[in-house]
Scaffold this motif. Structure first.
Motif: not given
Length: 113
Positions: A1-7
Motif C-alpha cells: 500500500m502507498k500513501e500519496i500526498k500532493a501539495v
C-alpha cells in the motif's frame, strides 16, 4: 500500500478532486488547507500571507492511501489536473504504508482502506 500526498494550488482543488472521483475503487481523499514556502520563499507571490516576517503561500494538501496498483493512475490524475506550468504548482510524494487500522472495526491492512 502507498500513501500519496500532493501539495497543490487552491485554485486547482475542484478540478483535481472531480477527476479523482472518476477513479474506480479510489477509497477516499483527505483535503487540508496548509501554508508554506518553497525555494522562492514566497517573495513575489500575490497570494502570500505574512506571519512575523515569514511569508507563506496558501496551498491544499491531498492525502490518499491506495493499493500499489492504483498509484500511477492517481499520480497521473493529480499531475495532469494540478499542472499550470508555473512556479509553485506543487509536489506529489509517494510513500510506503506499513499498516492501516480502521478504528471503528479494528480491521487491518487492505480491509481497512
Amino acid at each position: 500500500m502507498k500513501e500519496i500526498k500532493a501539495v497543490i494550488r487552491p485554485s486547482k482543488l475542484l478540478e483535481v478532486t472531480e477527476e479523482l472521483h472518476e477513479i474506480d475503487g479510489l477509497p477516499g481523499v483527505t483535503v487540508s488547507e496548509i501554508k508554506g514556502f518553497g525555494k522562492g520563499r514566497a517573495r513575489n507571490a500575490h497570494d502570500k500571507v505574512t506571519y512575523e516576517m515569514v511569508e507563506f503561500i496558501p496551498r491544499i494538501q491531498l492525502e490518499v492511501v491506495v493499493d500499489d496498483g492504483m498509484v500511477e493512475e492517481v499520480v497521473n490524475v493529480i499531475q495532469k489536473y494540478a499542472h499550470t506550468g508555473n512556479t509553485g504548482d506543487g509536489k506529489i510524494f509517494v510513500s510506503t504504508v506499513d499498516e492501516i487500522i480502521k478504528i471503528r472495526t479494528n480491521e487491518r491492512g487492505r480491509d481497512a482502506i
